[in-house]
Design an enzyme around this catalytic site. Structure first.
Site, PDB file in Angstrom:
ATOM      1  N   GLU A  20      18.453  18.246  34.460  1.00 52.61           N
ATOM      2  CA  GLU A  20      18.539  17.094  33.558  1.00 52.61           C
ATOM      3  C   GLU A  20      18.964  17.542  32.162  1.00 52.61           C
ATOM      4  O   GLU A  20      19.065  18.728  31.853  1.00 52.61           O
ATOM      5  CB  GLU A  20      17.180  16.397  33.447  1.00 52.61           C
ATOM      6  CG  GLU A  20      17.039  15.111  34.247  1.00 52.61           C
ATOM      7  CD  GLU A  20      17.855  13.959  33.671  1.00 52.61           C
ATOM      8  OE1 GLU A  20      18.663  14.179  32.734  1.00 52.61           O
ATOM      9  OE2 GLU A  20      17.705  12.837  34.162  1.00 52.61           O
ATOM     10  N   ARG A 103       4.628  11.239  30.724  1.00 50.54           N
ATOM     11  CA  ARG A 103       5.319  12.392  30.147  1.00 50.54           C
ATOM     12  C   ARG A 103       6.572  11.907  29.448  1.00 50.54           C
ATOM     13  O   ARG A 103       7.075  10.805  29.723  1.00 50.54           O
ATOM     14  CB  ARG A 103       5.678  13.429  31.217  1.00 50.54           C
ATOM     15  CG  ARG A 103       6.735  13.004  32.223  1.00 50.54           C
ATOM     16  CD  ARG A 103       7.183  14.197  33.056  1.00 50.54           C
ATOM     17  NE  ARG A 103       8.086  13.838  34.137  1.00 50.54           N
ATOM     18  CZ  ARG A 103       9.403  13.669  34.016  1.00 50.54           C
ATOM     19  NH1 ARG A 103       9.973  13.789  32.822  1.00 50.54           N
ATOM     20  NH2 ARG A 103      10.155  13.375  35.064  1.00 50.54           N
ATOM     21  N   ASN A 105      10.514  11.837  28.882  1.00 52.46           N
ATOM     22  CA  ASN A 105      11.571  11.960  29.884  1.00 52.46           C
ATOM     23  C   ASN A 105      12.912  12.330  29.264  1.00 52.46           C
ATOM     24  O   ASN A 105      13.236  13.497  29.160  1.00 52.46           O
ATOM     25  CB  ASN A 105      11.684  10.679  30.702  1.00 52.46           C
ATOM     26  CG  ASN A 105      12.505  10.870  31.965  1.00 52.46           C
ATOM     27  OD1 ASN A 105      12.553  11.974  32.504  1.00 52.46           O
ATOM     28  ND2 ASN A 105      13.141   9.821  32.449  1.00 52.46           N
ATOM     29  N   GLU A 124       5.388   7.425  38.618  1.00 52.02           N
ATOM     30  CA  GLU A 124       6.434   6.429  38.842  1.00 52.02           C
ATOM     31  C   GLU A 124       5.880   5.151  39.472  1.00 52.02           C
ATOM     32  O   GLU A 124       6.486   4.557  40.369  1.00 52.02           O
ATOM     33  CB  GLU A 124       7.580   7.013  39.688  1.00 52.02           C
ATOM     34  CG  GLU A 124       8.233   8.223  39.037  1.00 52.02           C
ATOM     35  CD  GLU A 124       9.421   8.768  39.804  1.00 52.02           C
ATOM     36  OE1 GLU A 124       9.978   8.030  40.635  1.00 52.02           O
ATOM     37  OE2 GLU A 124       9.795   9.930  39.578  1.00 52.02           O
ATOM     38  N   ASN A 154      14.934   5.810  30.925  1.00 52.03           N
ATOM     39  CA  ASN A 154      15.974   6.830  30.970  1.00 52.03           C
ATOM     40  C   ASN A 154      17.028   6.536  29.931  1.00 52.03           C
ATOM     41  O   ASN A 154      16.984   5.527  29.245  1.00 52.03           O
ATOM     42  CB  ASN A 154      16.579   6.943  32.374  1.00 52.03           C
ATOM     43  CG  ASN A 154      16.197   8.229  33.068  1.00 52.03           C
ATOM     44  OD1 ASN A 154      16.339   9.302  32.502  1.00 52.03           O
ATOM     45  ND2 ASN A 154      15.693   8.136  34.286  1.00 52.03           N
ATOM     46  N   ASP A 201      20.380   6.715  35.770  1.00 49.33           N
ATOM     47  CA  ASP A 201      19.595   7.814  35.214  1.00 49.33           C
ATOM     48  C   ASP A 201      20.050   8.032  33.773  1.00 49.33           C
ATOM     49  O   ASP A 201      20.115   7.100  32.997  1.00 49.33           O
ATOM     50  CB  ASP A 201      19.756   9.055  36.103  1.00 49.33           C
ATOM     51  CG  ASP A 201      18.598  10.036  35.972  1.00 49.33           C
ATOM     52  OD1 ASP A 201      18.099  10.228  34.852  1.00 49.33           O
ATOM     53  OD2 ASP A 201      18.205  10.634  36.987  1.00 49.33           O
TER      54      ASP A 201
END
Length: 296
Positions: A20, A103, A105, A124, A154, A201
């Protein structure tokens, strides 16, 4: 490294569990990215194939440059300062202690040097994620919550002229757009794109304002004009496509992070390089990577 137009090939066979957050640091001609589940930070120099990695103390969602040469890192519990010269992480600001299951992201830095990032429920399931803006002040960080109710936030990404912020609600398969003013306020939330095949994403914008979106479970980079009109997608040799970064001297080389997370043995046999870094050439340049501004 000779790459073809919109024809991705693997340039770093790293096979991250959850690759990522790619960012291109032009002064180093290097790509930084993270493996969230692998708790790793990576640095890759395409021209020399030099690859270095560091261990992170927790899951790290993003790494974004700071004006002083260090990085702001979004870890599970909050913001940390990462020094690539020493490999050390220093806690900087705790985020959402009231949500221990959350958390940090994904994130970005806008043209005025402000950090935008989102949080998510690590399981999630719960709508406990939010969108934040961070500004550096001489007496500390000014951290402002701007939106909430996300399971998996995201993006985010900012338009080239700085007047639109894009944010993904990944589980809902939606990308939203907000008007963004010079003071850093958001307004006029609206649906920008609705996905039906795969999940949006990480998003970035190019120099013409087009939106590029990694598509988890969709095996492609999805693209849209600034008005939301779809552009042709770019098919990838990996099912889980997470995010892109524009790099190279002309910012027309597209680097793509991918993930192995959630893929069964049959799929991994077909996609042995899932989780690796892929790249291809394109005809529209990206935007330079902005650094987090430090108030003097």
């Amino acid at each position: 490294m000779t790459l073809k137009y919109h024809n991705p090939e693997c340039v770093l066979d790293v096979r991250a569990t959850l690759g990522e957050g790619p960012v291109w640091i032009g002064s180093e001609s290097a790509l930084y990215f993270v493996d969230i589940l692998g708790k790793k930070v990576h640095r890759f120099v395409p021209d020399t194939a030099e690859h270095k990695s560091w261990d992170a103390p927790a899951r790290v969602g993003f790494m974004l440059p700071v004006e002083d040469g260090k990085f702001l890192a979004g870890l599970a519990d909050g913001l940390h300062i990462f020094d690539p010269h020493t490999g050390e992480f220093a806690p900087h600001a705790q985020i959402e202690p009231e949500h221990p299951g959350n958390r940090l992201n994904d994130g970005c830095v806008d043209g005025l040097g402000r950090l935008w990032f989102g949080t998510m429920d690590d399981g999630e399931e719960n709508e406990t994620g939010s969108i934040y803006r961070v500004i550096h002040k001489r007496d500390g960080l000014e951290i402002t919550k701007h939106d909430e109710g996300y399971v998996v936030s995201n993006g985010p990404a900012v338009s080239p002229n700085g007047d639109v912020l894009y944010v993904c609600d990944s589980g809902e398969q939606k990308v939203y757009a907000f008007d963004l003013d010079k003071a850093g306020n958001l307004s006029n939330e609206r649906l920008f794109a609705q996905f039906s095949d795969g999940y949006p994403d990480g998003v970035v914008t190019d120099s013409e304002g087009n939106v590029w979106c990694g598509t988890w479970g969709g095996g492609r980079v999805s693209r849209f004009r600034p008005d939301g009109t779809p552009l042709p997608s770019i098919e990838m040799p990996a099912t889980n496509v997470t995010k892109i970064a524009f790099g190279g001297d002309d910012l027309k080389t597209v680097f793509v992070t991918t993930a192995r997370k959630g893929l069964d043995a049959e799929t991994l046999a077909k996609e042995p390089q899932a989780g690796s870094i892929f790249a291809f050439r394109t005809d529209v340049a990206g935007n330079p990577q902005h650094a987090f501004r430090l108030e003097k």
